[in-house]
Design an enzyme around this catalytic site. Structure first.
Site, PDB file in Angstrom:
ATOM      1  CE  LYS A 184      48.977  37.130  43.182  1.00 46.62           C
ATOM      2  NZ  LYS A 184      49.728  37.103  41.727  1.00 46.62           N
ATOM      3  CG  ASP A 192      50.628  42.009  31.984  1.00 47.34           C
ATOM      4  OD1 ASP A 192      50.782  42.993  30.893  1.00 47.34           O
ATOM      5  OD2 ASP A 192      49.866  41.829  32.857  1.00 47.34           O
TER       6      ASP A 192
END
Length: 567
Positions: free
Chosen positions: A4, A98
């Site tokens: 990433k 989250d």
């Protein structure tokens, strides 16, 4: 492995670089089989990057979109695995902030991994900040209110994930972000879940604890994992959900459902349970009554219930007929009465000659040999004699003077059917924006569309409750076997008032503190006159009243300097 890295444009934004660095630090702090592992992190040419574990599979959100809700035992197992990952993060001093189906990864091999710690915060900083952080629809009520949050906020999100895994739909559906935030404060998904009969009650109890309004009512991550583990087993089958079962469902949901053992239901349990013979049944079967003739030598006996009806009806008929005979006979003192006759079988003999529908309408004529002298009827002549078809043979009296029940002719008319209760109906209530729906004092559900099933036919009292609106009551009549619909807009019973203040002020209306205005505020008021108060530290305080009318929507513009200058 999964790389990433930020694009050059994104790397130029310090906030995005800080976000990726925060995720790297969070993932590095947690090592657990249910959390995606971090292998490396750093910067390359000024661009931050992460190297993490790659999970071959899909997210829970993608699985729900492709296949619909998980079987309950798999939903319990996936949520338990996720809870273990949460527990590891909490033990490391982190809040995920989250948690949602998109951040729960399901490997093709059945492993469950918690991922995406980009919004994670330290427990201590989260307690101090009290900020709104996360995805609407999975935020805990305390987070929506901007209060300090702790691990319990992640557990509320876990409850929302469990509810979505069970139904395939978000637990707090809303078309807009404000509506989603409002749903987190006021919507209760449990009534809809409990109306689904395929969902085990113990699993719904866990969901209810996770979705408790107050943080203190929610379990810890480890306690939730233990409770969910107990729900991952199908009772009465020996089957328990695990990674292999999840992998089988992901590979072919239809084949999994076909091979999955069905838990025993109440109906099947009743079918397989051995029946205990009634007390004395064996003795009765082994010792037939000596009075019974062999089965081949007698006509089939009526069913026990019918025999009882014959016997009871016969006794009542004889008693009623005797009473009528006593009343109908002339009061001639020389004429013998029924009580005085020396033929005790006369009633029994004459009963069958009467049609069954007149047995209780009139008494039979007295036998000819009981008539007094001089009162004998004339013998009819041949001209007046009519051919009468032969009736049924007279009943032969028993030793007790009454006919044997088995010998009675089967001329009973069928008993009139009892009027059947009307079929139940149902009521569908459409309410805007939403409400708790109560019918006859019983809570049916909550939302903008609620259906009450199997309501008895007749009138019902409907009550709609929303904490921001006055209670609305309606009377509804439900027809048997039909659906009645009730549409109510709670807005029609209140006024919506938007307040604008120049330059600004702390505002309260009708006892509601709205905070600083601007930005403008909207308040919902019941019809009537309400006090309003504006406070500015430099200009002072102004008080007045505002009149609200049902169904109106208007904007109230107030210039505090003018108001105070004119007072």
């Amino acid at each position: 492995m999964l790389l990433k890295v930020l694009t050059p444009e994104a790397a130029a934004d310090p906030a995005l670089g800080a976000w990726l660095a925060r995720e790297a630090a969070a993932v590095a702090a947690v090592e657990h089989p249910n959390v995606v592992a971090l292998y490396a992190s750093g910067q390359e040419d000024g661009r931050p990057y992460l190297v993490t574990e790659y999970v071959e599979g899909r997210s829970l959100a993608q699985a729900l979109d492709a296949h619909g809700p998980l079987p309950p035992e798999l939903a319990a197992w996936v949520t338990a695995e996720t809870a273990r990952g949460l527990g590891a993060a909490h033990a490391a001093g982190l809040l995920h902030r989250d948690l949602k189906p998109a951040n729960v990864l399901l490997g093709d091999d059945g492993r469950v991994k918690l991922t995406d710690f980009g919004l994670a915060t330290r427990v201590d900083t989260a307690e101090a900040a009290g900020e709104v952080r996360g995805t609407p629809g999975y935020l805990a009520p305390e987070s929506v209110r901007g209060e300090a949050v702790g691990p319990a906020a992640d557990l509320f999100a876990l409850g929302a994930v469990l509810a979505e895994a069970l139904t395939g739909r978000p637990a707090f559906p809303a078309p807009t972000v404000p509506a989603a935030l409002d749903a987190a404060l006021h919507h209760d998904p449990l009534p809809a879940l409990r109306s689904d009969l395929r969902l085990p009650a113990d699993l719904l109890d866990v969901a209810q604890q996770l979705l408790a309004r107050e943080p203190s009512g929610r379990p810890s991550a480890s306690a939730a994992a233990d409770a969910l583990d107990a729900c991952a087993a199908l009772r009465g089958t020996g089957f328990r959900a695990d990674a292999d079962a999840l992998a089988a469902w992901l590979a072919d949901p239809d084949a999994y459902r076909a091979a999955r053992p069905a838990p025993p239901t109440l109906a099947t349990a009743q079918l397989v349970a051995p029946s205990e013979p009634a007390a004395g049944a064996d003795e009765a079967a082994a010792s037939p009554s000596p009075e019974r003739a062999p089965a081949a030598d007698r006509a089939p006996a009526p069913a026990p219930r019918r025999r009882a009806a014959w016997t009871g009806g016969l006794v009542l008929g004889l008693a009623a007929l005797a009473a009528l005979a006593l009343v109908a006979l002339p009061s001639d003192p020389d004429r013998p009465t029924v009580a005085e006759t020396d033929r005790p079988d006369s009633l029994a003999v004459t009963l069958p000659a009467l049609p069954s529908d007149t047995l209780l309408a009139a008494a039979p004529p007295p036998p000819a040999d009981t008539a007094p002298e001089g009162d004998a009827a004339e013998e009819p002549t041949d001209a007046s004699r009519e051919e009468v078809p032969p009736g049924p043979a007279p009943l032969q009296p028993s030793a007790s003077g009454l006919p044997e029940p088995d010998a009675l002719p089967d001329r009973t008319a069928p008993l009139p059917a009892e009027p059947a209760d009307p079929a139940p109906g149902r009521l569908t209530v459409a309410v805007q924006p939403w409400a708790e729906v109560w019918v006859d004092g019983r809570r049916i559900g909550e939302g903008s569309l609620v259906t009450a099933q199997a309501l008895p036919a007749g009138p019902h009292r409907v009550e709609l409750r929303n904490p921001e609106f006055p209670v609305v009551q309606r009377q509804v009549t439900v027809e048997g076997g039909a659906e009645e619909r009730l549409a109510v807009s709670l807005w029609e019973g209140v006024a919506r008032l938007t307040i604008q203040v120049h330059p600004w002020a702390e505002v309260s209306v009708g006892g509601q503190a709205l905070g600083a205005v601007p930005p403008q505020r909207q308040v919902i008021l019941a019809p009537g006159v309400h006090p309003i108060r504006l406070t500015h530290p430099g200009l002072g305080t102004w008080t007045g009243t505002v009149t609200a009318r049902a169904g109106e929507t208007r904007t109230l513009r107030l210039n505090l300097a003018d108001l105070l200058g004119g007072s």
